[in-house]
Every structure is written in C-alpha cells, then in structure tokens.
Motif scaffolding. Structure first.
Motif, PDB file in Angstrom:
ATOM      1  N   SER A  74      51.528  28.833  39.017  1.00  0.00           N
ATOM      2  CA  SER A  74      51.619  28.818  37.566  1.00  0.00           C
ATOM      3  C   SER A  74      52.894  29.514  37.127  1.00  0.00           C
ATOM      4  O   SER A  74      53.835  28.884  36.683  1.00  0.00           O
ATOM      5  CB  SER A  74      50.381  29.484  36.962  1.00  0.00           C
ATOM      6  N   CYS A  75      52.944  30.838  37.294  1.00  0.00           N
ATOM      7  CA  CYS A  75      54.085  31.571  36.741  1.00  0.00           C
ATOM      8  C   CYS A  75      55.347  31.389  37.572  1.00  0.00           C
ATOM      9  O   CYS A  75      56.449  31.447  37.062  1.00  0.00           O
ATOM     10  CB  CYS A  75      53.747  33.051  36.662  1.00  0.00           C
ATOM     11  N   ALA A  76      55.194  31.187  38.864  1.00  0.00           N
ATOM     12  CA  ALA A  76      56.308  31.071  39.803  1.00  0.00           C
ATOM     13  C   ALA A  76      57.127  32.352  39.913  1.00  0.00           C
ATOM     14  O   ALA A  76      58.233  32.347  40.431  1.00  0.00           O
ATOM     15  CB  ALA A  76      57.222  29.891  39.467  1.00  0.00           C
ATOM     16  N   GLY A  78      55.466  35.658  40.722  1.00  0.00           N
ATOM     17  CA  GLY A  78      54.698  36.767  41.289  1.00  0.00           C
ATOM     18  C   GLY A  78      53.820  37.513  40.301  1.00  0.00           C
ATOM     19  O   GLY A  78      53.521  38.678  40.521  1.00  0.00           O
ATOM     20  N   VAL A  79      53.421  36.886  39.235  1.00  0.00           N
ATOM     21  CA  VAL A  79      52.636  37.585  38.219  1.00  0.00           C
ATOM     22  C   VAL A  79      51.205  37.065  38.128  1.00  0.00           C
ATOM     23  O   VAL A  79      50.268  37.829  37.915  1.00  0.00           O
ATOM     24  CB  VAL A  79      53.314  37.476  36.831  1.00  0.00           C
ATOM     25  N   CYS A  80      51.029  35.750  38.298  1.00  0.00           N
ATOM     26  CA  CYS A  80      49.720  35.177  37.998  1.00  0.00           C
ATOM     27  C   CYS A  80      48.762  35.185  39.181  1.00  0.00           C
ATOM     28  O   CYS A  80      47.559  35.133  39.005  1.00  0.00           O
ATOM     29  CB  CYS A  80      49.874  33.755  37.481  1.00  0.00           C
ATOM     30  N   GLY A  81      49.296  35.240  40.393  1.00  0.00           N
ATOM     31  CA  GLY A  81      48.433  35.267  41.566  1.00  0.00           C
ATOM     32  C   GLY A  81      47.852  33.922  41.957  1.00  0.00           C
ATOM     33  O   GLY A  81      46.833  33.864  42.639  1.00  0.00           O
ATOM     34  N   ASP A  83      49.435  31.414  43.796  1.00  0.00           N
ATOM     35  CA  ASP A  83      49.963  30.701  44.962  1.00  0.00           C
ATOM     36  C   ASP A  83      49.948  31.534  46.237  1.00  0.00           C
ATOM     37  O   ASP A  83      50.840  31.419  47.069  1.00  0.00           O
ATOM     38  CB  ASP A  83      51.365  30.155  44.686  1.00  0.00           C
ATOM     39  N   CYS A  95      55.788  32.107  45.889  1.00  0.00           N
ATOM     40  CA  CYS A  95      56.863  32.313  44.919  1.00  0.00           C
ATOM     41  C   CYS A  95      57.602  33.622  45.140  1.00  0.00           C
ATOM     42  O   CYS A  95      58.576  33.914  44.454  1.00  0.00           O
ATOM     43  CB  CYS A  95      56.314  32.265  43.500  1.00  0.00           C
TER      44      CYS A  95
END
Ligand code: HEM
Ligand code: SF4
Ligand code: FES
Lengths: 255, 148
Positions: A74-76, A78-81, A83, A95
């Motif tokens: 999603s965020c690409a 390292g914030v949303c978790g 991937d 990411c």
C-alpha cells in the motif's frame, strides 16, 4: 546549505543490473501446468538498479511480464505493514529491502510468510494473526471519570513502552517464530508486543486483564527466546525483550 | 464486510488463576542453572580428579554410592534432570502433536518413562550394595575388607 539549481556536479549514474527473482507461486484456480492451489517456483529476470527495492522488482514483473502475480502493498514506504514476505529466507518488507543488500548475483528467493494460509502467490490470510491481536484488547482501558483534557504522562513513563508503539502489524515477527509455525494456537510475538504497549502504559488500567490472557497456555510462556522475531522486525523493535518484560511482569508483578 | 467484533473489556478479576504454564517456565529457569552446577561437578569429580578417566570402575562407583553425600547429590541430579527433561519434552509434544489422541499417548509414554527411571534410579542409589558377598576382593572398594 542552500540547494541551488546550478550546482553542477553530475549525479553519479546508477548502473543497471540484471536480477533474477525466484518466486513461490500459488494460484488457487490453477494454471495450465499446475493444479489448483499447487505451489511452484517461477523465475523472472528483470533489468533493475542496485538501489531499487524488492517491491520495485515485483512491480516490474507484475507490470511488464506477468500481471497475474499477486502481492500486497500500500504505502510502499515501510509504514503500512502490507508487504511483509520471506525474502532470501528472512521475513522483511519488500518496500524496505534494497536489491544491492541481497547479493543480486544470485536469484533472490521470494516466498509468502510462513505459518499463515496462502491465499494467492505472496498473499496470506492475515485473519489468524489479527484475531490474536484482538484477543489482547488493543485499546486503552482506563477507569474513573473521563478527564476534561488529555491524560498526562511523564517522559520516563512514556519511555517504558516507546519501543512497542512502533509496531505496524506487518506479521513479520509472528511468522518468523518457530513456535508459531508448529503451533498456530500460540498468540505469537506481535500480540505480545501489542499487549506490552498497553501493559506498560501508566495511563492504562487493564494490565491484569491482558496479562491474564497472556498467562494462558497459548500465551507468553510458549516463547522459547529464539530471537527470530527481533531479527525480523522491520521497525527494529526489540520484540524478544518486550516478551521478556511481559514474562517478568507476570512472575514478579512489576511493570 | 463488517468490521470484526472487538472483545468487551472484562471486569477486573484480579490475578490469573491458572498459573501452571508460568510455574513450568519458572521451574525450567531454576532447575537449569542448578543442573549446570550439579552436572559440571559430577563430571569434574569423576573425570578430572584423582586418576581421571581411568579411575572409573566398580570400586570407584561403589565407593561414591556408599557415601550419603553422593547418594543425595546423585538423587538430586537424577530427579531434577528427569523432571527438567520431562517438562521440556512435554512442551515439545504440545508444540508438535496435532491430534489430541497422539498428544495424550505421547504424554503418557513420557510420564511412564520418567516415572520408571526416577523409581529405578532412586532404588539403585539407596539400596546399592558396595560389597556384594562372594565378589573378587580386587574389584571392590577398599573399605569392604573392614566390613567382611
Ligand atoms: C546443563 C544444564 C542445563 C541447563 C542450564 C538447562 C536450561 C534449560 C532452559 C532454561 C530451558 C528452557 C528453554 C525455554 O523454554 O526457553 C531448557 C529446556 C529444555 N531442557 Fe534443559 N537445561 C540443562 C540440562 C538439561 C538436561 C540434562 C536435559 C535432559 C534430561 C534437558 C532437557 C531439556 C529439554 C527437553 C528442554 C525443552 C526444549 C525446548 O523447550 O525447546 N536440559 N533447558
Ligand atoms: S513487532 Fe515488528 S515485525 Fe512484529 S508485527 Fe510489529 S512491526 Fe511487524
Ligand atoms: S508497502 Fe507499506 S510497509 Fe511496505
């Protein structure tokens, strides 16, 4: 220092490299060569820059070679978790992992997270993971009247749980844990991190409710101090330390 | 799709009641270091002191087991090692045995094995005869001459 448009030094061009990704694929409806739900390895070779991330490489494959490749992001940044995946046998965020840090001379092995059911390719069913998180009641449980203003806390009190506030629920820790692999009943490191964040918060009063949940058979005592979780956490959280602090809270009543 | 239901906060019920897994964990931490001391001492006394490895024969062992200190030392080591190993294997069975049936079977095999070894070991430690009648005196501890 001010940045000027005419600063002349040419930016060093980053050389392109050829990398191969070996991806563990699973297509629920199957393909011509593979039955439904069968897992198989597929290699893709792409041109990339050493400073590209594994996520960029996956995008390149999906956009230019095989649109059926499935993964979450999603965020690409390292914030949303979204991937977290197993890259060269370690759980990482695609990411946040640069190709140059992976020895691009050899094929880069990309697999879905272990211990959770695979839905398609690199996408796993996160529900068991989130279910454990819900078990520890991840919300503030205060008593008494609702205050007029924010609940104050000293910097020293805040420091006690600062580390565990950084969690992005990516599941890298839980799915790196050998105990979780063999016994899916185990809450896993993330749920304990999530509980730690409240147990050690001076404003929260639900400590014993959470500690009681973690004192369970499938709780904190299942941890064998393997340290896989600490190694896997992309946020650098000292997961094993947090787990040990919860064990200590349960044995000594200190928090 | 509806959002999953969060648990209602429970009314505080005080401390946990079932602390079995906690005590199992504490036992491993306590018995581990004690075992470390006992085992290292055991190995040191048997292998490093006196004539070292070549001293171990019937007379040596019989001599040790005739002494209450070593009887109780070995008894502690036996019981702690067996309970520690039992509990460790119990944890592993909990991890790996999927079906309740196989879990139960493995647990009872483990419990039986542990019990048999503790009982037999204790029996030997406290009923051992260092001077069996009619044995070759050369093989017996020196104090057997006084007994005879
Ligand atoms: C030499 C001294 C010893 C020390 C310091 C020691 C320490 C420990 C500790 C602290 C644990 C708990 C690990 C955890 O849950 O995180 C453990 C587990 C275990 N120990 Fe020992 N131990 C010793 C000797 C023994 C002996 C003699 C046996 C066999 C009879 C044994 C068998 C086991 C088993 C089977 C486990 C479970 C392994 C697991 O949970 O993955 N240990 N030991
Ligand atoms: S503790 Fe770290 S590895 Fe585990 S879910 Fe949170 S951010 Fe991910
Ligand atoms: S895509 Fe959001 S953490 Fe990687």
């Amino acid at each position: 220092m001010t940045a000027t448009a005419e600063s002349s030094a040419p930016a060093g061009e980053i050389p392109a490299i050829t990398v191969t990704l070996r991806i563990l694929r699973t297509i629920p409806e199957g393909t011509e060569e593979h039955g439904p739900g069968e897992s198989y390895w597929q290699e893709f070779t792409i041109e990339a820059h050493a400073t590209d991330r594994v996520l960029d490489a996956l995008h390149k494959i999906k956009w230019e070679q095989d649109g059926s490749l499935a993964f979450r992001r999603s965020c690409a940044h390292g914030v949303c978790g979204s991937d977290a995946m197993r890259i060269n046998a370690r759980n990482r965020l695609a990411c946040k992992t640069l190709l140059k840090d992976l020895n691009p001379a050899k094929p880069i092995i990309v697999e879905p997270l272990k211990g959770l059911p695979v839905e398609k390719d690199l996408i796993v069913d996160m529900e068991p993971f989130f279910a454990s998180y819900r078990e520890i009641m991840p919300f503030l449980m205060p008593t008494g009247a609702v205050p007029e203003r924010e609940r104050l806390q000293s910097p020293a009190d805040r420091q006690k749980f600062d580390d565990t506030t950084k969690c992005i629920l990516c599941a890298a820790c839980t799915t790196s844990c050998p105990v979780f692999w063999t016994d899916g009943q185990y809450f896993g490191p993330q749920a304990i991190v999530g509980a730690h964040r409240f147990i050690f918060d001076s404003r929260d009063e639900g400590q014993w409710e959470r500690l009681e949940v973690l004192n369970d058979k499938a709780g904190v005592w299942k941890c064998r101090t393997a340290f896989n979780c600490t190694e896997a956490c992309p946020r650098g959280i000292e997961v094993t330390k947090a787990i040990s602090e919860v064990k200590k809270a349960l044995t000594t009543g200190e928090f | 799709m509806t959002a999953p239901q969060l648990k209602e906060p429970r009314t505080p019920s005080g401390r946990s009641r079932n602390n079995a897994e906690k005590w199992s964990w504490v036992f491993m931490r306590v018995s581990g270091p004690i075992l470390l001391v006992l085992i290292v001492t055991h190995l040191f006394v048997n292998l490093m002191t006196g004539d070292g490895i070549s001293q171990i024969d019937f007379a040596f062992v019989a001599g040790k087991l005739a002494h209450p200190f070593w009887q109780w030392f070995d008894f502690t080591m036996l019981v702690l090692a067996m309970l520690h190993g039992f509990n460790g294997m119990r944890l592993l069975i909990n991890d790996y045995a999927r079906r309740p049936g196989s879990r139960k079977l493995l647990h009872s095999l483990l419990g039986t094995a542990t019990l048999v070894v503790i009982v037999l070991g204790t029996l030997v430690l406290f009923t051992f005869d260092p001077c069996p009648a009619g044995a070759d005196p050369d093989l017996l501890p020196t104090f057997c001459e006084d007994v005879a």
